[in-house]
Design a protein around this motif. Structure first.
Motif, mmCIF file in Angstrom:
data_model
loop_
_atom_site.group_PDB
_atom_site.id
_atom_site.type_symbol
_atom_site.label_atom_id
_atom_site.label_comp_id
_atom_site.label_asym_id
_atom_site.label_seq_id
_atom_site.Cartn_x
_atom_site.Cartn_y
_atom_site.Cartn_z
ATOM 1 N N THR A 158 0.793 -1.190 0.037
ATOM 2 C CA THR A 158 -0.545 -0.351 -0.338
ATOM 3 C C THR A 158 0.490 1.274 0.110
ATOM 4 O OG1 THR A 158 -1.537 -0.787 0.913
ATOM 5 C CG2 THR A 158 -1.453 1.520 1.468
ATOM 6 N N LEU A 159 2.051 1.206 0.354
ATOM 7 C CA LEU A 159 3.150 2.840 0.390
ATOM 8 C C LEU A 159 3.537 2.386 -0.368
ATOM 9 C CD1 LEU A 159 3.953 2.294 4.578
ATOM 10 C CD2 LEU A 159 2.376 3.740 3.695
ATOM 11 N N THR B 14 1.642 3.987 -2.452
ATOM 12 C CA THR B 14 1.098 5.537 -2.298
ATOM 13 C C THR B 14 2.664 6.484 -2.597
ATOM 14 O OG1 THR B 14 0.127 4.897 -0.190
ATOM 15 C CG2 THR B 14 1.196 7.043 0.332
ATOM 16 N N THR B 15 3.713 5.915 -2.418
ATOM 17 C CA THR B 15 4.608 6.788 -3.128
ATOM 18 C C THR B 15 4.666 7.141 -4.696
ATOM 19 O OG1 THR B 15 6.195 5.357 -0.963
ATOM 20 C CG2 THR B 15 7.341 6.522 -2.826
ATOM 21 N N LEU C 296 1.839 9.444 -5.320
ATOM 22 C CA LEU C 296 2.236 11.176 -4.384
ATOM 23 C C LEU C 296 3.399 11.836 -5.209
ATOM 24 C CD1 LEU C 296 2.427 12.461 -2.133
ATOM 25 C CD2 LEU C 296 3.651 11.078 -0.695
ATOM 26 N N VAL D 274 -5.588 12.431 -6.702
ATOM 27 C CA VAL D 274 -4.576 12.457 -6.361
ATOM 28 C C VAL D 274 -4.480 14.007 -5.001
ATOM 29 C CG1 VAL D 274 -3.008 11.767 -4.651
ATOM 30 C CG2 VAL D 274 -4.413 9.987 -5.909
ATOM 31 N N CYS E 20 -0.443 14.138 0.723
ATOM 32 C CA CYS E 20 0.613 12.744 1.305
ATOM 33 C C CYS E 20 -0.456 12.175 1.867
ATOM 34 C CB CYS E 20 1.582 13.280 2.445
ATOM 35 S SG CYS E 20 2.448 14.306 1.243
ATOM 36 N N ALA F 282 -2.935 10.715 -1.482
ATOM 37 C CA ALA F 282 -1.922 9.340 -2.171
ATOM 38 C C ALA F 282 -2.176 8.043 -0.617
ATOM 39 C CB ALA F 282 -0.894 10.291 -1.956
ATOM 40 N N PHE F 283 -2.490 8.994 0.308
ATOM 41 C CA PHE F 283 -2.440 6.851 1.281
ATOM 42 C C PHE F 283 -3.504 6.243 0.949
ATOM 43 C CE2 PHE F 283 -3.347 4.987 5.579
ATOM 44 C CZ PHE F 283 -2.971 3.662 5.327
ATOM 45 N N GLY G 60 -3.754 5.308 -2.737
ATOM 46 C CA GLY G 60 -2.682 3.674 -2.359
ATOM 47 C C GLY G 60 -3.302 2.629 -1.793
#
Lengths: 286, 341
Positions: free
Chosen positions: B54-55, B58-59, B62, B276, B288, B291-292, B295
């Motif tokens: 998931t992260l 996210t990255t 982002l 996002v 941020c 995005a999470f 994600g």
């Protein structure tokens, strides 16, 4: 060699056709004052819905009608958002593009139980040339309607000076709504041509930016139906050229050649803008 | 609506909308929303590996979202983040495959290569807009297709790894891999870079002259021009930086996750990133969080499709609907074609 030129000419017209429908939709929408960034999505909606309807009824004609209807529906969605809620038309159009592309992909898995592409359905077959001819006829018709009829004058006035339309006792928001619905219907027809005209299935991403190429054609054609059609034929030529050359000249980089129509659109966009003028109230909510 | 209530209404409204629409998409697919959401959340947050993935998503979202945000602040609609990310990743992958310098220097060079590649791709559209007044929306989108065609051409031929089966570059030497942030998962320290970049942008927008100029040219171009801001220069600079940020994101995917360049490396991150950026109200710190959230949808969506039979593409429909709803706020100052110097 002669044979090659004939092939290239015929393929140019076929490749130009879906872009012409979308571009005519773009012209009428922008002439009325609404920028339709969602053409791409409306094409996808038309292409997908046409396949679903043809699959269900085994009638490509009904498929075509359903494709037009789906495009018109999303045209109405944009028109509603643009006239009632005064949305940022560019952001809204981008949303419609995602909805349609995502919705078609969702529907592919749900209805055909396979990602990527639908099953093969009944297509227009060889009679798809009727739609090729119709595209050019519609361009001429739209040129006449926009410049020679009262309704056309009203549409153009909504895009240039909506306040003047109000003082003439008409409702520019209603005119814009009609124009954008028509725009969506035309884009849907263009999409249906792609899926059940040229081919007999829907595959993910099959519109491949044609809605945006159509927008470039609108600008290159100076917001005139006939001008935009000429631009579409130029872009269609480069798409056809890529197919024809691929089989003929082995040393050409086949993958890079796919970029040809997009590069042509970029050059056209850079070459003409600055010397052309959009309708004064194009994209401005009223 | 004032600014603070907008910030609350945006994300909260978005969450409510997502839940309602996702439920609908699940019901249509014949799954109860309870099962669907369970599958989604277990798939996204159910364990160390899931959280890592998931992260990772996210990255990956982002970086392009921050790039889009920067362009948007200047009133420029960059829908070419997908292509900018791809070219950035390609440059990083091509360089990384031939480097022979120590690890940290190599990684730095790859990230710079990503920024240059993505930046150059953004700069094409920026130059076209500033020089000719060409519509940046159409230009950035066209460039996505050009990027995909060229990347495929290069990794099918000259840049193809000697042992690669498909269209991809050679594997990176492990010393050029971004260090892991969560050992045992694919999550690299790229996440920290992205968060630091968000902080930096927040500061740039709020406290610097450049940030002020960006906002002024986006919100009131005519006033900005009369106050002496060079709109043409700002246009290409904003699109270049926007592309560079997306390009660095592409480079971190190569160096941090895949360890090679592959033409399939982005499942549309550049497009989801538009949602996002808009849900984050163009505020880097809110972005941020957004995005999470996206994600979770990206990585949980796959699990939802596998175990609850809800096609993951439902997520893209929802992104589109959210964008449509958020469009009711005005973001882009209307610029008539061809009015720029």
């Amino acid at each position: 060699m002669n044979e090659l030129i004939v092939t290239l000419f015929a393929l140019t017209l076929v490749k130009a056709t879906p872009i012409i429908y979308a571009a005519l939709g773009g012209v009428i929408s922008e002439r009325s004052g609404v920028i339709n960034i969602g053409l791409e999505g409306m094409m996808a909606a038309g292409a997908f819905t046409a396949v679903v309807a043809s699959f269900a009824t085994h009638s490509p004609i009904l498929g075509l009608a359903a494709g037009i209807g789906a495009g018109a529906l999303f045209g109405y969605l944009l028109a509603f958002a643009a006239t009632r809620f005064k949305v940022d038309q560019i952001v809204a159009g981008t949303g419609i593009n995602l909805i349609c592309a995502g919705g078609a992909a969702y529907g592919l898995v749900l209805l055909f139980n396979q990602p990527g592409a639908s099953v093969q359905v009944a297509s227009l077959g060889s009679s798809y040339w009727v739609l090729v001819v119709l595209a050019f006829a519609l361009a001429a018709l739209l040129q006449w309607v926009l410049y020679r009829t009262p309704w056309g004058l009203r549409i153009r006035a909504s895009g240039e000076n909506p306040s003047a339309v109000v003082s003439a006792g008409l409702n520019p928001l209603l005119l814009r709504t009609y124009a954008v619905i028509l725009s969506g219907a035309l884009a849907g027809l263009g999409g249906a041509f792609l899926s059940i005209g040229e081919l007999n299935l829907y595959s993910d991403g099959m519109t491949a930016g044609r809605g945006f190429i159509a927008l470039a054609a609108v600008i290159f054609g100076r917001w005139h139906p006939v001008g935009a059609t000429v631009a579409c034929v130029i872009f269609g030529f480069f798409e056809a050229l890529q197919y024809v050359l691929q089989g003929q000249i082995a040393w050409l980089p086949a993958n890079a050649m796919q970029a040809l129509p997009y590069i042509a659109a970029l050059i056209a966009l850079a070459g003409v803008t600055g010397r052309v003028r959009a309708p004064a109230a194009d994209g401005v909510p009223f | 609506m004032n600014r603070s209530s907008r910030i609350v209404a945006g994300p909260l409204g978005a969450i409510v909308l997502i839940v309602v629409l996702m439920s609908l998409a699940m019901i249509v697919a014949g799954t109860s929303p309870l099962d669907g959401f369970r599958a989604l959340f277990v798939g996204a947050l159910g364990g160390r590996n899931e959280i890592g993935e998931t992260l990772v998503a996210t990255t990956a979202l982002l970086f392009p979202a921050l790039g889009i945000c920067l362009a948007f602040r200047a009133g420029l609609f960059n829908i070419g983040a997908e292509g900018q990310l791809l070219i950035g990743a390609l440059c990083a992958g091509a360089l990384g495959a031939v480097l022979t310098v120590p690890g940290p220097i190599g990684i730095t060079l790859m990230l710079i290569a990503g920024a240059i590649g993505g930046g150059a791709w953004g700069a094409i559209a920026g130059w076209m807009k500033a020089r000719f007044g060409a519509n940046e929306i159409i230009a950035t989108l066209m460039l996505n297709f050009v990027a995909a065609a060229f990347a495929l051409e290069l990794v099918s031929g000259p840049l193809k790894g000697p042992l690669a089966a498909g269209a991809e570059t050679a594997w990176l030497d492990p010393k050029y891999w971004l260090p892991a942030l969560l050992p045992g998962t694919r999550l690299s320290i790229a996440l920290l870079f992205a968060l630091a970049l968000a902080l930096l942008l927040q500061w740039v927008f709020a406290r610097t002259v450049f940030g002020y100029d960006l906002r002024a040219s986006g919100e009131a171009p005519e006033a900005a021009r009369r106050s002496g801001i060079n709109l043409g220069r700002l246009t290409w600079l904003a699109l270049t930086l926007s592309g560079a940020i997306a390009g660095v994101g592409g480079a971190t995917i190569v160096s941090g996750e895949l360890h090679r360049f592959n033409t399939q490396l982005s499942p549309g991150y550049g497009f989801t990133a538009i949602a996002v950026a808009l849900v984050g109200d163009l505020q880097p710190l809110w972005i941020c969080l957004a995005a999470f959230g996206f994600g979770i949808l990206e990585s949980g969506g796959l699990a939802m499709q596998a175990s609850a039979q809800v096609p993951k593409d439902a997520i893209h429909v929802i992104e589109g609907l959210i964008i449509l709803v958020l469009a009711a706020r005005r973001y882009v100052a209307t610029r008539v074609e061809g009015t720029l110097p």
